[in-house]
Design an enzyme around this catalytic site. Structure first.
Site, mmCIF file in Angstrom:
data_model
loop_
_atom_site.group_PDB
_atom_site.id
_atom_site.type_symbol
_atom_site.label_atom_id
_atom_site.label_comp_id
_atom_site.label_asym_id
_atom_site.label_seq_id
_atom_site.Cartn_x
_atom_site.Cartn_y
_atom_site.Cartn_z
ATOM 1 N N PRO A 157 0.776 -1.244 0.000
ATOM 2 C CA PRO A 157 0.000 0.000 0.000
ATOM 3 C C PRO A 157 0.804 1.289 0.000
ATOM 4 C CG PRO A 157 0.021 -0.957 2.175
ATOM 5 C CD PRO A 157 0.737 -1.925 1.289
ATOM 6 N N CYS A 158 1.398 1.630 -1.138
ATOM 7 C CA CYS A 158 2.186 2.857 -1.208
ATOM 8 C C CYS A 158 1.329 4.109 -1.076
ATOM 9 C CB CYS A 158 3.058 2.890 -2.463
ATOM 10 S SG CYS A 158 2.189 2.558 -3.983
#
Length: 184
Positions: free
Chosen positions: A131-132
């Site tokens: 989850p950047c």
């Protein structure tokens, strides 16, 4: 305890993705070990429909089960050792939480590599699964996101993180900069 992800044949798959609107699709490329690429597009691109058990997990995430994507098998071949360390640190940032590029670099054992951590986020082949969108600059701004800032904001809001509306940039100097506070 959630069931493990079922095996899936290598290939290209697609699933309608409502965070982008009715005409958007999430596309997955699967290799033997797992997901090697995740992207969004205006159509399914000739990809096969995502198998039902997998589609159920992604739909559960959209419906509010923020842990539904945990443990998805990934195939991250082609990344450098540094990128793998950064993405491993990123995987520990849970839903509803944010971190900074600097904190991510420190967690990966490279405290002076905040910019390089940002580049690793830009090269993340599986955004959402790693989850950047949960990473931003130290000042608390939204930050960059390869799929676009609108999707980043929507994903963060979906996870319960509400950022202030964008404001004009202000140069931080003096005691505010030393203490890490924004001027009023």
């Amino acid at each position: 305890m959630r069931r493990p992800w079922p095996r899936i044949a290598p290939g290209a798959y697609a699933l309608p993705w409502p965070l982008f609107g009715a005409r958007a699709w999430m596309r997955l490329e699967i290799r033997k070990a797992g997901v090697s690429r995740l992207s969004w597009a205006r159509d399914g691109g000739g990809s096969a429909a995502l198998p039902r058990a997998w589609a159920r997990r992604f739909r559960a995430y959209l419906a509010g089960d923020l842990g539904a994507l945990a443990g998805c098998p990934l195939d991250l071949g082609g990344l450098t050792p540094f990128q793998r360390r950064i993405l491993a640190a990123l995987a520990r940032v849970g839903p509803g939480r944010r971190t900074t590029y600097g904190a991510l670099a420190r967690a990966a054992g490279s405290p002076a590599a905040a910019r390089a951590a940002g580049q690793a986020m830009r090269r993340n082949p599986v955004p959402l699964l790693l989850p950047c969108h949960r990473v931003g600059p130290a000042g608390g701004a939204l930050g960059n996101y390869t799929p676009g800032p609108v999707l980043k904001r929507r994903l963060l809001e979906h996870e319960g993180i509400h950022l202030d509306p964008p404001r004009a940039r202000t140069k931080i100097t003096g005691q505010h900069a030393r203490r890490g506070h924004l001027p009023a």
